[in-house]
Design an enzyme around this catalytic site. Structure first.
Site, PDB file in Angstrom:
ATOM      1  N   LYS A   1     -23.596 -22.142 -21.733  1.00 47.35           N
ATOM      2  CA  LYS A   1     -24.945 -22.558 -22.110  1.00 47.35           C
ATOM      3  C   LYS A   1     -25.137 -22.221 -23.584  1.00 47.35           C
ATOM      4  O   LYS A   1     -25.467 -21.083 -23.932  1.00 47.35           O
ATOM      5  CB  LYS A   1     -26.007 -21.844 -21.275  1.00 47.35           C
ATOM      6  CG  LYS A   1     -25.968 -22.195 -19.784  1.00 47.35           C
ATOM      7  CD  LYS A   1     -25.190 -21.203 -18.980  1.00 47.35           C
ATOM      8  CE  LYS A   1     -25.323 -21.489 -17.484  1.00 47.35           C
ATOM      9  NZ  LYS A   1     -24.357 -20.737 -16.688  1.00 47.35           N
TER      10      LYS A   1
ATOM     11  N   HIS B   1     -30.758 -14.286 -12.012  1.00 49.97           N
ATOM     12  CA  HIS B   1     -29.628 -15.095 -12.470  1.00 49.97           C
ATOM     13  C   HIS B   1     -29.028 -14.534 -13.751  1.00 49.97           C
ATOM     14  O   HIS B   1     -28.071 -15.063 -14.290  1.00 49.97           O
ATOM     15  CB  HIS B   1     -30.112 -16.533 -12.692  1.00 49.97           C
ATOM     16  CG  HIS B   1     -29.024 -17.522 -12.941  1.00 49.97           C
ATOM     17  ND1 HIS B   1     -28.776 -18.071 -14.180  1.00 49.97           N
ATOM     18  CD2 HIS B   1     -28.108 -18.068 -12.106  1.00 49.97           C
ATOM     19  CE1 HIS B   1     -27.766 -18.927 -14.098  1.00 49.97           C
ATOM     20  NE2 HIS B   1     -27.332 -18.935 -12.866  1.00 49.97           N
TER      21      HIS B   1
END
Length: 493
Positions: free
Chosen positions: A237, A411
């Protein structure tokens, strides 16, 4: 129709009468293909073939075959040479850190910084930069608001890479701002994974391309909703804006990452915004993935050089995956753990380590280091969560504190060591992140950043349940049954 039935029966009869020999050949094939992989992984697939003769070979082709390539990625020769030369220069100079970084604070011994930085240089040619400003995000709304603001101010280039990208509310909003940037003449490139981009509508793909946004798909699906390549997903990411501002961490693009999904509730994650020359390493990582995914000629890429920052924080990006010879991120984590003196904090949605990682934490515990591991209470995978409970129970017996985050879904992928190092990125603590997927994490050498990350961790503890020995004894029956079974599949989870 009769011919089809006859052919089917002939094949079935042949397989039924010779399944033992066929299965033996397939098992030997697995052993041969896995000769350079950990023995436990190969043994697991042999167990699968024993329980599911012949049939078990098909999931092996999807999940277990190692197609590692030592030269999977290429970038422009001049850029590659620049990175190599810079890392070699740094490695020679790291023995005298104060001469390199005049404003380096006495927040760690020079030996600790030098050892970890040198390891990453040798493993991954990870160049250390010292002129960065770092901002920590733990909330999706704040992170994406900041990202969109930077996109709106971009002047030259925007590189965006996410594993999951959905064209829901957040995704459409982000696409709108990327389209506007492209309309201003900014070069915009979007790279996403072939599985993770299944949630982008064809209309949005078309709109982006028509607006001038360049789009790349990493290992695209043969059919839109079917992708037979379960391993080797690009889990990174990353965002780079004007070669000076970069983002790296755990957030993907989708409404659930803003806490708008009823199933998961509030989404707890961690991301970094880094302004300074650290953006160069993230940019290089992006273009390596970009040219491999698109098949374009890397010679088309203009030369890039680090953009000097005005900060004073040391950063070093580490990446790993099937294209690297070693498990760079895992080795960096173990080195960080080995250098801990007081406290280690770990955020991870999945805790399925191999023996080397588990043993590193055990050694730290035996040396009096406090180890805190936080996992979610909302399972998002029916096999992974029971396996996580099995491994956390084992390390809890050695003295680690296991916290179950109760305020939504955790997460975040963070490792915090003392007041010296922290790592934030996309890598979970499991075999999939350590070797099967493409990952990227940022190591930050900063007492200030460590304090901020630890403050957030301590706030999360207030919203968590400590899993005591009594809890493990009274653990729900389904997990007592499933945990040892799911643990067997650790090499592919």
């Amino acid at each position: 129709m009769d011919l089809f039935v006859k052919i089917f029966l002939t094949i079935y009869t042949f397989l039924y009468e010779n399944y033992w020999w066929i299965n033996l050949v397939l098992v030997l094939t697995i052993i041969y293909w896995g000769r350079e992989r950990p023995a436990r992984s190969t043994l697991m697939w042999i167990l699968v073939m024993t329980l599911l003769p012949i049939v078990g070979f098909f999931p092996y082709l999807l999940l277990g075959q190692d197609t590692r390539r030592t030269n999977m990625f290429r970038i422009k020769a001049e850029q590659d040479r620049f990175i190599r030369e810079e890392s070699e220069i740094q490695e020679k100079m790291l023995g005298d850190l104060p001469d390199i970084f005049d404003d380096f604070e006495e927040r760690a011994t020079m030996g600790e910084v030098g050892e970890l930085a040198t390891l990453n240089l040798r493993l991954n040619q990870s160049v250390l930069s010292a002129d960065n400003d770092v901002r920590v995000f733990t909330d999706g709304q704040e992170k994406f608001n900041a990202l969109i603001k930077d996109i709106d101010q971009a002047q030259h280039s925007i590189e965006v890479q996410y594993y999951i990208f959905k064209s829901d509310g957040l995704g459409t909003r982000l696409i709108n701002h990327l389209v506007q940037a492209a309309g201003r003449g900014v070069r915009v490139r979007l790279l996403t994974d072939g599985i993770g981009c299944r949630f982008i509508s064809k209309r949005e793909f078309r709109r982006m391309k028509e607006s001038g946004i360049e789009v790349g798909i990493f290992f695209p699906s043969f059919l839109r909703v079917i992708n037979l390549r379960m391993n080797y997903r690009n889990h990174r990411k990353l965002v780079v804006i004007d070669d000076a501002i970069s983002y790296i961490g755990g957030f993907n693009v989708g409404d659930e990452y803003l806490g708008l999904n009823d199933r998961f509730g509030y989404w707890r994650d961690t991301h970094l915004r880094i302004q300074g020359s650290a953006a160069h390493a993230i940019k290089v990582r992006f273009i390596q993935d970009w040219y491999y995914a698109t098949g374009l000629d890397p010679a088309l890429e203009p030369d890039i050089r680090p953009m000097e920052g005005t900060g004073s924080i040391l950063c070093q990006m580490v990446s790993s995956g099937p294209d690297t010879k070693m498990k760079n991120i895992k080795l960096a984590m173990i080195k960080m753990i080995n250098q801990a003196d007081k406290r280690i904090d770990i955020h991870t949605p999945y805790y399925i380590p191999d023996s080397s990682f588990q043993e590193a934490l055990t050694i730290a515990l035996q040396q009096g280091v406090e180890v805190n591991i936080m996992i979610p209470d909302k399972p998002d995978h029916p096999v992974v969560y029971p396996a996580t409970l099995s491994f956390t129970k084992a390390i809890a017996k050695n003295g680690a504190n296991i916290y179950r985050y109760d305020n939504g879904f955790l997460h975040s992928k963070v490792l915090i060591v003392d007041d010296v190092f922290s790592m934030v990125g996309s890598a979970n603590i499991d075999e999939r992140s350590f070797s099967l997927n493409f990952e990227a994490s940022e190591i930050v050498y900063s007492a200030e950043v460590n304090q901020e990350l630890r403050r957030a961790f301590d706030e999360d503890i207030e919203k968590s349940t400590l899993l005591t020995q009594e809890w493990w004894k009274t653990m729900p029956l389904r997990y007592k049954i499933l945990s040892p079974i799911c643990r067997l599949f650790a090499p592919i989870l």
